[in-house]
Design a protein around this motif. Structure first.
Motif, short mmCIF file in Angstrom:
data_model
loop_
_atom_site.label_atom_id
_atom_site.label_comp_id
_atom_site.label_asym_id
_atom_site.label_seq_id
_atom_site.Cartn_x
_atom_site.Cartn_y
_atom_site.Cartn_z
N LEU A 111 9.40 -0.47 8.97
CA LEU A 111 8.94 -0.14 7.73
C LEU A 111 9.39 1.30 7.51
O LEU A 111 10.12 2.09 8.32
N PRO A 112 9.11 1.87 6.19
CA PRO A 112 9.80 3.18 5.73
C PRO A 112 9.35 4.30 7.06
O PRO A 112 8.41 4.33 7.41
N VAL A 161 5.03 -0.34 17.67
CA VAL A 161 6.36 -0.40 17.53
C VAL A 161 7.28 -1.14 16.64
O VAL A 161 8.22 -0.40 16.10
N ASP A 162 6.90 -2.36 16.58
CA ASP A 162 7.59 -3.25 15.66
C ASP A 162 7.57 -2.71 14.19
O ASP A 162 8.42 -2.71 13.65
N LYS A 163 6.40 -2.40 13.72
CA LYS A 163 6.05 -1.89 12.42
C LYS A 163 6.90 -0.56 12.03
O LYS A 163 7.51 -0.40 10.81
N HIS A 164 6.84 0.16 13.02
CA HIS A 164 7.71 1.66 12.79
C HIS A 164 8.97 1.37 12.88
O HIS A 164 9.74 1.96 11.83
N GLU A 165 9.71 0.41 13.52
CA GLU A 165 11.13 0.23 13.38
C GLU A 165 11.45 -0.54 11.96
O GLU A 165 12.47 -0.13 11.43
N LEU A 181 0.81 -1.22 -0.01
CA LEU A 181 0.17 0.02 -0.04
C LEU A 181 1.05 1.31 -0.02
O LEU A 181 0.53 2.10 -0.61
N TYR A 182 1.92 0.96 0.81
CA TYR A 182 3.01 2.25 0.75
C TYR A 182 3.36 2.41 -0.69
O TYR A 182 3.35 3.69 -1.14
#
Ligand SMILES: *Cc1c(COP(=O)(O)O)cnc(C)c1O
Length: 221
Positions: free
Chosen positions: A58-59, A52-56, A35-36
C-alpha cells in the motif's frame, strides 16, 4: 464499508483534536485504499505478517500502528517502518524493540499497554508496576525508544459504569505519569483508548487516540 461512519468519525476526531486509528486487521487492501483515498493515513493492525504485507503493497505515506500483542521474535520485521507500537506489555519486549530500533538507526515510538480490564485475556502492565518503573527511571535506559503514552482496553461489557471507571483509572495514571516524570518532555502525550463499542465513553474520559475497526469497515469476516 461504512463511509458515512468514517466521515463522521474523521470529522469528530478533527474537531476534538483526537487521532483516529482505522483498525484494518483482516480487511483487504482495496478497502484500506478506499479509506486512504478519503484522506485516512493512520491504520492499525494486530498481526505482524499482515502489517508487513500491507506496508509493502500500500502507499508509502501510510503510518502503520501495531495494536495487538507483539512477540519479541517478531519485532525485527516491523522495526524498519512501524509508526507506533501500542501494545508494549513487558520490559523484555521493550528491550528487544530498543535493540531493533538501534539496528535500524531509528527511534521507535511506543505506548505502554496497561491492564485495566476485568478479564484474564488482556495483556498489559499493572498500574502499580508501571509507576514503580517510572520511579526507578527504568525507561530511561532505552535510548532508541520514545515512550509516547499509554494504551488500554476496557472490559467487553454492557456495564457502562465499569467501562467508564476503567478508562478513568487509565487517564488518572496517564496524568500522574505526565506530571511527575515528563514535565519537560512533551513527547509523552498519547492516551490510546476506545474502540467501536466504547469510543464515546473513552473520549469523555480523556482519550486522545481512538482505535476503530468494525464501525468503519463493517464486521470482520
Ligand atoms: C481489533 C482491535 C480494535 C478495534 O476493534 P473494533 O471493535 O473493531 O473497533 C482496537 N484495538 C485493538 C487492540 C484491537 O485488537
Amino acid at each position: 464499508m461504512k463511509h458515512q461512519q468514517f466521515d463522521y468519525l474523521a470529522k469528530l476526531a478533527k474537531e476534538k483534536d483526537i487521532t483516529l486509528v482505522a483498525v484494518s486487521k483482516t480487511q483487504p487492501h482495496e478497502k484500506i485504499k478506499e479509506l486512504y483515498d478519503r484522506g485516512q493515513r493512520i491504520f492499525g493492525e494486530n498481526r505482524v505478517q499482515e502489517l508487513v504485507d500491507k506496508h509493502e503493497s500500500l502507499p508509502k505515506d501510510i503510518e502503520w500502528h501495531l495494536i495487538g500483542h507483539l512477540q519479541t521474535n517478531k519485532v525485527k520485521y516491523i522495526a524498519p517502518f512501524v509508526g507506533l507500537i501500542h501494545s508494549v506489555d513487558s520490559l523484555k519486549l521493550l528491550a528487544e524493540i530498543d535493540k531493533q530500533a538501534k539496528k535500524n538507526g531509528r527511534i521507535i515510538p511506543v505506548l505502554l499497554q496497561v491492564y485495566i480490564a476485568d478479564e484474564e485475556t488482556k495483556f498489559g502492565f499493572l498500574l502499580e508496576e508501571l509507576l514503580e518503573y517510572f520511579d526507578k527511571g527504568i525507561f530511561e535506559e532505552y535510548k532508541n525508544i520514545s515512550i509516547r503514552g499509554l494504551m488500554g482496553m476496557a472490559t467487553n461489557t454492557e456495564n457502562e459504569e465499569q467501562v467508564r471507571n476503567e478508562f478513568d483509572s487509565l487517564n488518572t495514571l496517564y496524568k500522574k505519569i505526565k506530571s511527575n516524570y515528563h514535565q519537560s518532555n512533551s513527547d509523552f502525550s498519547i492516551l490510546s483508548m476506545g474502540m467501536s463499542g466504547d469510543y464515546e465513553l473513552a473520549i469523555q474520559e480523556g482519550s486522545n487516540m481512538i482505535r476503530v475497526g468494525s464501525l468503519i469497515f463493517g464486521e470482520r469476516g
